[in-house]
Design an enzyme around this catalytic site. Structure first.
Site, PDB file in Angstrom:
ATOM      1  N   CYS A 108     -28.449  -5.130 -16.751  1.00 29.67           N
ATOM      2  CA  CYS A 108     -29.508  -6.104 -17.017  1.00 29.67           C
ATOM      3  C   CYS A 108     -29.320  -7.366 -16.166  1.00 29.67           C
ATOM      4  CB  CYS A 108     -29.483  -6.449 -18.511  1.00 29.67           C
ATOM      5  SG  CYS A 108     -30.518  -7.828 -18.982  1.00 29.67           S
TER       6      CYS A 108
ATOM      7  N   CYS B  84     -29.511 -10.692 -18.145  1.00 28.69           N
ATOM      8  CA  CYS B  84     -28.298 -10.869 -18.955  1.00 28.69           C
ATOM      9  C   CYS B  84     -27.198 -11.543 -18.136  1.00 28.69           C
ATOM     10  CB  CYS B  84     -27.778  -9.523 -19.456  1.00 28.69           C
ATOM     11  SG  CYS B  84     -28.922  -8.642 -20.527  1.00 28.69           S
TER      12      CYS B  84
END
Length: 172
Positions: free
Chosen positions: A95, A98
């Site tokens: 991600c 993230c």
């Protein structure tokens, strides 16, 4: 090669060992480490008494701001049973957002100087925790106090919004 070995040996010597070096070793070190821009009469060795020895680096311990959740027992012990409010960062290695949010969140938590903890949960490793807390997208941050969810958000926030979120969680 011999110069490298000499450099490594001198660099690893303690201050006491260097003071006890024979004069011939100091002379070799002096000629090896002098600067070529200075005239030979004013060349200075880093080993000369007037300059002293390089000081060792001071070791500062950095307080751990966050921790990775290892398993369900670890989550229960360190998050649910925590005396402090805990921010849980549900993330994934793949991600992109993230990877941006994680360091920002750690910085916001570090500003609180130990008044809040941060747990990092990789949803690929702990799918059961992600399902239990209704995580449908990453990054998701859930704030808990005393084992109860008190707030959450999904996605990236800027530094000011994160500081505000963390302060609100502590102040509730």
């Amino acid at each position: 090669m011999a110069h490298r070995l000499l450099v490594c040996r001198i660099w690893t010597l303690s201050a006491k060992e260097i003071r006890c070096l024979p004069a011939s070793s100091t002379a070799i070190a002096s000629t090896s480490f002098s600067t070529s821009l200075q005239p030979s009469s004013s060349q200075v060795s880093f080993l000369s008494p007037s300059h002293g020895l390089p000081r060792s680096f001071t070791h500062t311990t950095r307080r751990q701001v966050s921790f990775n959740v290892q398993d369900n027992e670890d989550f229960t012990e360190r998050v649910i049973n925590s005396q402090l409010p805990v921010l849980i960062d549900f993330h994934a290695q793949w991600c992109g957002p993230c990877k941006i949010l994680g360091p920002r969140l750690e910085k916001a938590v570090a500003k609180q100087k130990g008044r809040v903890a941060m747990a990092k949960v990789d949803i690929d490793d702990h799918t059961d925790l992600a399902i239990e807390y209704g995580v449908s997208a990453v990054p998701t941050v859930i704030a808990m106090r005393g084992g109860d969810v008190v707030d959450h958000f999904v996605g990236i926030k800027d530094d000011d919004e994160l500081d505000s979120f963390v302060s609100k969680v502590i102040g509730k």
